[in-house]
Design an enzyme around this catalytic site. Structure first.
Site, short mmCIF file in Angstrom:
data_model
loop_
_atom_site.label_atom_id
_atom_site.label_comp_id
_atom_site.label_asym_id
_atom_site.label_seq_id
_atom_site.Cartn_x
_atom_site.Cartn_y
_atom_site.Cartn_z
N CYS A 138 -12.51 -2.98 -7.35
CA CYS A 138 -12.58 -3.37 -5.93
C CYS A 138 -13.55 -2.49 -5.15
O CYS A 138 -14.30 -2.97 -4.30
CB CYS A 138 -11.20 -3.32 -5.31
SG CYS A 138 -10.35 -1.72 -5.48
N HIS A 276 -6.61 -0.17 -2.31
CA HIS A 276 -7.46 -1.33 -2.61
C HIS A 276 -8.62 -1.38 -1.64
O HIS A 276 -8.42 -1.32 -0.42
CB HIS A 276 -6.63 -2.61 -2.53
CG HIS A 276 -7.38 -3.85 -2.92
ND1 HIS A 276 -7.90 -4.04 -4.18
CD2 HIS A 276 -7.72 -4.96 -2.20
CE1 HIS A 276 -8.50 -5.22 -4.24
NE2 HIS A 276 -8.41 -5.79 -3.04
N ASN A 300 -12.14 -10.04 0.27
CA ASN A 300 -11.50 -9.47 -0.91
C ASN A 300 -12.33 -9.81 -2.15
O ASN A 300 -13.31 -10.56 -2.08
CB ASN A 300 -10.07 -10.02 -1.04
CG ASN A 300 -9.17 -9.13 -1.86
OD1 ASN A 300 -9.61 -8.14 -2.45
ND2 ASN A 300 -7.89 -9.46 -1.92
#
Length: 334
Positions: A138, A276, A300
């Protein structure tokens, strides 16, 4: 507790789960397995079916409460449906926040002159949503996204950059590939390396590999980078005036993994422990900004099937909700 007793309890749990399966969900379960190419042994299927049904019940209950006005966002079943909460949390690692970025006393005042709405997608700064798969990359997607935006500002060309290049090569500055990393360390790598390849020449593999960077293929570079103080005001100024900004959040909750749409607010979210990385591409409000329904728009890296086609609206001006401003940074390209 003896191993024998533990085994009996585990077996009892699986057997009980098998008996408790709701036959009305058979078709949905079959369709879900097909959609996500899931295959299990008979014993494993009994366990995963039980977990999936529990998650389905939780989602339906949440959405029912949403219809009654008890929350501001909806949830939906997705690829994480057969994971327990604990399994999901273990799949995302805590991201360390450097001491220089944890000063809680940053000045917070109303800023005059900043627009109430911004969406960098509308101005061509944002590449399509991608999917990190099972790799904990990520941070690399967030870093690449911020550089992509600044390269568009400088050149007028929007080019997807190589996440794999960052995965394989930024271990020299402290990142750990698919295990963990931070966007600002990725910026440090690009700065020292004096270049980053494009996705086209160094495609994503979703696993760690040796560094294969070739300077002749460099598609982007940065001049320096900025680590923002952990305060939403600074993030607001940066997103309003600079472009997409890399950030990190607490994404460990079931409400996050099954998010579907609306302004995300999770009472149990931490403002100081993040796990994250995402890309903040804008902000806005639902209704009048004075009503307090303000949100950050984040991109995302879980594919377009998650959330709002890969995006989320997360509560803004709610005391650094989920740590959105705790680890924000962006590159400069002059």
């Amino acid at each position: 507790m003896t191993p024998t007793v533990l085994l009996l309890i585990l077996c009892f749990g699986v057997a009980s789960g098998a008996q408790a399966h709701d036959p009305k969900l058979d078709a949905e379960w079959k369709d879900w397995k097909t959609k996500y190419a899931k295959s299990y042994s008979p014993k494993e299927e009994a366990l995963r079916r039980a977990v999936w049904e529990e998650n389905m019940r939780m989602i339906k209950l949440h959405n029912k409460e949403n219809s009654l006005g008890k929350n501001n966002f909806t949830m939906k079943m997705n690829k994480f449906g057969d994971q327990t909460s604990e399994e999901f949390r273990k799949s995302i690692d805590n991201i360390p926040i450097p001491a220089a970025m944890t000063d809680p006393h940053a000045q917070n005042h109303v800023s005059i002159g900043l627009p109430d709405y911004k969406d960098w997608r509308e101005e061509g700064y944002v590449t399509p949503v991608r999917n990190q798969g099972k790799c904990g990359s990520c941070w690399a997607f967030a870093a690449a996204g911020a550089i992509e935006g600044q390269m568009f500002w400088k050149t007028g060309n929007l080019t997807p950059l190589s996440v794999q290049n960052l995965l394989d090569c930024s271990k020299t500055v402290g990142n750990k590939g698919c295990q963990s990393g931070t966007a600002h360390q990725a910026f440090e790598y690009v700065l020292k390396n004096k270049g980053l390849e494009a996705e086209a020449t160094y495609p994503y593999e979703g696993k760690d590999g040796p560094c294969r960077y070739r300077s002749e293929n460099a598609s982007a570079n940065i001049t320096d980078y900025v680590n923002l103080p952990p305060n939403e005001l600074y993030l607001w100024v940066a997103v309003a005036s600079i472009g997409p900004v890399s950030a990190a959040i607490d994404a460990s909750h079931d409400s996050f993994r099954f998010y579907n749409g609306g302004i995300y607010y999770e009472p149990n979210c931490s403002s100081y422990f993040v796990n994250h990385a995402v890309l903040v591409v804008g902000y806005g409000s639902e209704g009048d900004v004075k009503d307090g329904n303000n949100y950050w728009l984040i991109k995302n890296s879980w594919g377009e099937e998650w959330g709002m086609n890969g995006y989320m609206q997360i509560a803004k001006d709610h005391n650094n909700h989920c740590g959105i401003a705790s680890l924000a940074s962006y590159p400069n390209i002059f």
